[in-house]
Design an enzyme around this catalytic site. Sequence first.
Site, PDB file in Angstrom:
ATOM      1  CG  HIS A 241      41.534  39.267  32.534  1.00 19.45           C
ATOM      2  ND1 HIS A 241      41.617  38.378  33.577  1.00 19.45           N
ATOM      3  CD2 HIS A 241      40.565  40.151  32.894  1.00 19.45           C
ATOM      4  CE1 HIS A 241      40.758  38.714  34.517  1.00 19.45           C
ATOM      5  NE2 HIS A 241      40.107  39.798  34.121  1.00 19.45           N
TER       6      HIS A 241
ATOM      7  CD  GLU B 235      42.040  34.549  31.935  1.00 18.42           C
ATOM      8  OE1 GLU B 235      42.559  33.426  32.029  1.00 18.42           O
ATOM      9  OE2 GLU B 235      42.527  35.575  32.452  1.00 18.42           O
TER      10      GLU B 235
ATOM     11  CG  HIS C 283      47.186  34.072  39.144  1.00 18.76           C
ATOM     12  ND1 HIS C 283      46.526  35.127  38.540  1.00 18.76           N
ATOM     13  CD2 HIS C 283      47.986  34.629  40.078  1.00 18.76           C
ATOM     14  CE1 HIS C 283      46.890  36.259  39.102  1.00 18.76           C
ATOM     15  NE2 HIS C 283      47.791  35.984  40.040  1.00 18.76           N
TER      16      HIS C 283
END
Length: 240
Positions: free
Chosen positions: A43, A70, A191
């Site tokens: 990410h 991401e 998450h």
Amino acid sequence: MTKLSVNINKIATLRNSRGGNNPDLIKAALSCEHFGAEGITVHPRPDERHIRYQDVYELKAAITTEFNIEGNCQEHKFVDLVLANKPAQVTLVPDALGQLTSNHGWDTIKYQDYLKDVIPQFKDAGIRVSIFVDPDPKMVEAAATTGTDRVELYTEAYAHQYLHNKELAIAPYIEAAEVARQAGLGLNAGHDLDLHNLKYFADNIPGLLEVSIGHALISDALYSGLANTIQMYLRRLGNL
């Protein structure tokens, strides 16, 4: 089977804290693959506080499992980075500039036109698209009209509620998953999933294709070693 994609941001954070290349991010990613991970997730953020843009190019050239990038597609540099590397999947996350970590999904109603405009850029390049969403049936329904291939359910609320009432915690995710199934969307999640809450989530969410786990997995690896930790996560998913 639910694939385990290991997010290696925290390894990059450790490397960047001292400069140089220790730990070696590429070696860590290849080790994750060797120990059984079915994907690698990064990410990158504009400040490059963990994953650097150059890391993405080097990882794309090195890894052999699915590569998932991401990030916030409202950043033009991110879009260019993804299109240049053509990962298996791009996960679109509505992060604000300087945000510590992802903390909400897309409002797929408010940003419907924007998502319809940006998603074809990735799909035309042969990249599978997933949208990060809260477990809200309306958001999942609206996501289905954007042209995305999948949604990734934001699981922080589940993780926080799990220790208090796991049945209550999982309920909105079961509903969102069913809406995704009916809409023909693939389903990912991520998450704050960890060794304690992952099995219950995977057992109760039908059609779960992929989980992306970073912080908890890398933290567990400090105690149990990377090889053993990845095996433990795979067992939670029923992959071993």
